[in-house]
Structure formats: structure tokens, C-alpha cells
Motif scaffolding. Sequence first.
Motif, PDB file in Angstrom:
ATOM      1  N   UNK A  83     -29.455  68.704  73.439  1.00 22.86           N
ATOM      2  CA  UNK A  83     -29.526  67.471  73.400  1.00 22.86           C
ATOM      3  C   UNK A  83     -30.157  66.647  74.256  1.00 22.86           C
ATOM      4  N   UNK A  84     -30.492  67.090  75.644  1.00 20.70           N
ATOM      5  CA  UNK A  84     -31.401  66.407  76.260  1.00 20.70           C
ATOM      6  C   UNK A  84     -32.960  66.461  75.725  1.00 20.70           C
ATOM      7  N   UNK A  85     -33.406  67.459  75.066  1.00 18.35           N
ATOM      8  CA  UNK A  85     -34.572  67.493  74.363  1.00 18.35           C
ATOM      9  C   UNK A  85     -34.724  66.431  73.140  1.00 18.35           C
ATOM     10  N   UNK A  86     -33.578  66.337  72.294  1.00 19.77           N
ATOM     11  CA  UNK A  86     -33.573  65.632  71.122  1.00 19.77           C
ATOM     12  C   UNK A  86     -33.520  64.142  71.594  1.00 19.77           C
ATOM     13  N   UNK A  87     -32.893  63.702  72.481  1.00 17.31           N
ATOM     14  CA  UNK A  87     -32.563  62.280  73.031  1.00 17.31           C
ATOM     15  C   UNK A  87     -34.212  61.838  73.698  1.00 17.31           C
ATOM     16  N   UNK A  88     -34.600  62.781  74.182  1.00 13.66           N
ATOM     17  CA  UNK A  88     -35.966  62.536  75.024  1.00 13.66           C
ATOM     18  C   UNK A  88     -37.161  62.595  74.056  1.00 13.66           C
ATOM     19  N   UNK A  89     -37.060  63.220  72.818  1.00 12.59           N
ATOM     20  CA  UNK A  89     -38.093  63.536  72.040  1.00 12.59           C
ATOM     21  C   UNK A  89     -38.864  62.388  71.539  1.00 12.59           C
ATOM     22  N   UNK A  90     -38.436  61.304  71.185  1.00 10.68           N
ATOM     23  CA  UNK A  90     -39.198  60.050  70.861  1.00 10.68           C
ATOM     24  C   UNK A  90     -40.156  59.518  72.094  1.00 10.68           C
ATOM     25  N   UNK A  91     -39.910  59.798  73.096  1.00  7.38           N
ATOM     26  CA  UNK A  91     -40.607  59.498  74.543  1.00  7.38           C
ATOM     27  C   UNK A  91     -41.778  60.395  74.406  1.00  7.38           C
ATOM     28  N   UNK A  92     -41.497  61.796  74.337  1.00  7.51           N
ATOM     29  CA  UNK A  92     -42.265  62.626  74.443  1.00  7.51           C
ATOM     30  C   UNK A  92     -43.327  62.785  73.360  1.00  7.51           C
ATOM     31  N   UNK A  93     -42.761  62.368  72.151  1.00  5.39           N
ATOM     32  CA  UNK A  93     -43.637  62.334  70.769  1.00  5.39           C
ATOM     33  C   UNK A  93     -44.840  61.346  70.919  1.00  5.39           C
ATOM     34  N   UNK A  94     -44.254  59.908  71.527  1.00  7.23           N
ATOM     35  CA  UNK A  94     -45.149  59.001  71.750  1.00  7.23           C
ATOM     36  C   UNK A  94     -46.241  59.240  72.846  1.00  7.23           C
ATOM     37  N   UNK A  95     -45.682  59.738  74.030  1.00  2.00           N
ATOM     38  CA  UNK A  95     -46.567  59.829  75.171  1.00  2.00           C
ATOM     39  C   UNK A  95     -47.712  61.259  74.880  1.00  2.00           C
ATOM     40  N   UNK A  96     -47.096  62.260  74.608  1.00  7.60           N
ATOM     41  CA  UNK A  96     -47.852  63.367  74.244  1.00  7.60           C
ATOM     42  C   UNK A  96     -48.457  63.778  73.092  1.00  7.60           C
TER      43      UNK A  96
END
Length: 364
Positions: A65-78
Motif C-alpha cells: 500500500x505504501x509503495x502504490x500510494x507513493x509511486x506517483x511521487x517516486x515516478x516523477x522524481x526518480x
Amino acid sequence: MTFSREQIERGRSYHRPRYLSELADFVLGVAVLALLAFTGVGDALLPDWSWWAQALVYPVIVLALLTLVRLPISYWRDYVRERRWGLSTQSLGSWLVDVAKAFAVSALLATILLFGLVALARWTDAWPLVAAPLAAVFVVFFTFVAPVVLEPIFNKFKPLDDQELADDLRGLSERVGVPVRDVLVADASRRTTKSNAYVSGFGATRRVVLYDTLLQQMKPAELRAVLAHELAHRKHGDVARLSAILVAAAVGLVVLLWAVLGDGASDPRKIPLAMLVVMLATPVVFAGLAAIARRAEYRADRFALTATRDLGALEGAFTGLVDANVADLDPPRVVYYLKYTHPTVVERLDALRQAARDEGLEAA
């Protein structure tokens, strides 16, 4: 002045949005864990199974759940920004594979640790007295095996192909009293254009690793200076010292978990709360580690200067890394103290030049 206004502004433009995204990522993670820990949402996600099955599966559910919720941020940043800045060499598929690998490793480690916590708490009321030494052993074991078990999951390693350069670097290692059999090269270029070098492990697993991008970007004298710096970490036992500090941190986290969870540690439903405690404590622990690490970096720089007697090579290596990695030459102080394990390049060069004056050296 060593660096131009353009270099300084470029570093700021690259890093300031990253800092904000990292803060947003942290706040979002805390919010999700708090939601699971203090509302009925967490209980709704937990299967109605036996305690041991719950303790095995719940960490994976929470991390997913943590990974999915935070995925948009990491996708944009990383991924998106790294591609936009010309720093990423990955396709989207390759990046997602890395995300999946990181999740799998995190889920495995979290499951081992949290299942162990619940099991110990169910076994004895004195679980902190057992958990603390076990946590210490786990940290030491993980530090020992990470180079040969964890690192190969993300990169391939091979000995340095350039035999002349390899002989030169081995000769340097022998002269400074830290002989190495192989200098390993990581295939970082399949992921990034950034450069790095590091030491990891201890005993039979200790190693010095250079990114293949570093070999492409630096001159032999600069590579020699970088290796001397990394050898200093081995000579001074910095990896073992870091491991000892992490052992102390792990014991402290056990005490903190005991203070917050108490007898509730035996309940798998408290797993999100345990993870929240660790997440909130992590910045404090890392700030302490970073302060110690920065002192070690100054010492390693001074060692490299003494070993090579080549201030110009060290200056060239550091200035090259500024451009390759888009370094932030003037980070906000709060960010610096919370997350910078290395002094800024400006600080390191100032210290090196002062050391060179003390030793009667001049830049080449």
C-alpha cells in the motif's frame, strides 16, 4: 571561486524540487501508516487468520500500500525528472523492475523483523531483552552479507578490465597499507550517467566498487585519488564503525518500540504502528549517522591527499563529480544536517586546500 554561478544555480534547480518531493513522500508515508494504525482501515485490510499468518502477510500488505500510494511521487522524481535532466539511461520498464526489486527486498526484511517482533512478544513479556541483541546480530549479519547478496540484485560487478590501471590502483593500495585483490566495477551506466565509488562489507565480503561511469569520466590520476579516498574508509574501519553505530540505533529502536507498544507488540494489528514508530525515528537516527559520516569523509579526503600528494587530481575528481551528479553546492542547512552524509564539495575543497598548505603542496 571554484564553481560558476551557473553550476550553483543548476544544482539548486535540480535538487530543490527533489527535497520537496522527498518531504512529501515522507509525510504521505506517515499519513498512510497513521491511518492504518489509528483507524479501522488497518483492521479491514488484515485477514482473519491465525496470528502467525497475519504477522507474515501484514507487513507485505502495508508495504504494498505504501509503495502504490507513493509511486506517483517516486515516478516523477526518480524517472521523469531524471530523464528530463539527461541523468537516467533507463526505460520505464527497467525502472519499474527496480521498483519491484526494492519492494521485494523491503518486504522480505520487514516480514522477518516484524514477524520476529510479534513472535518474541507472544513468547515472553521480557521480549525487549531478547529482541535487542537479536537486532544487533541482524545488523552485523546484514552489513556482512549485503555486498554479496543484496548489491548483486541491482547491479552486476566485474573486476577492472584495464590491466594497466588495475595494476596502478593495486600498487597504490599496497603503498598505503590497504591491499586489495580486485577493484570491482558496477554496471551503473545501464541505469544512470551519475558517478560514484564506495566501500561496503567487512572481513571476507569487504570490497571497493567503482561505477563504470566514473571510469568513463575521470582521468587515471583522478581515479587514483578517488580510490585512495575509498581505501581510507577501509583503513580507518569506517564500515565497521558505521555498523557499530547502526547496532546502537537498532537497540534504541527496540527500546522505543517497547515504550510505545508495550504488551501490544504481540498483536499483529500493531504492525502499522511499529512501522510508523520506525519511520518517525529514522530521520533522527540518520541525522546522527550523517554527522559522523561527514567527519569520516573529511578524514578520508586528507588521507587521499597524503597518499597521492596530488591536490590537482583531487580537485579534478570533485569538480567532475559536481557536473556529473549535478551536486547541490549550497543546500539548505536543515537538509544538510538531516541527510547529507558528505560535506558539500565546496567544504571538502576548502579543507583539502588548507591541508595542502599545511603539507606544503600545491595544485598541479
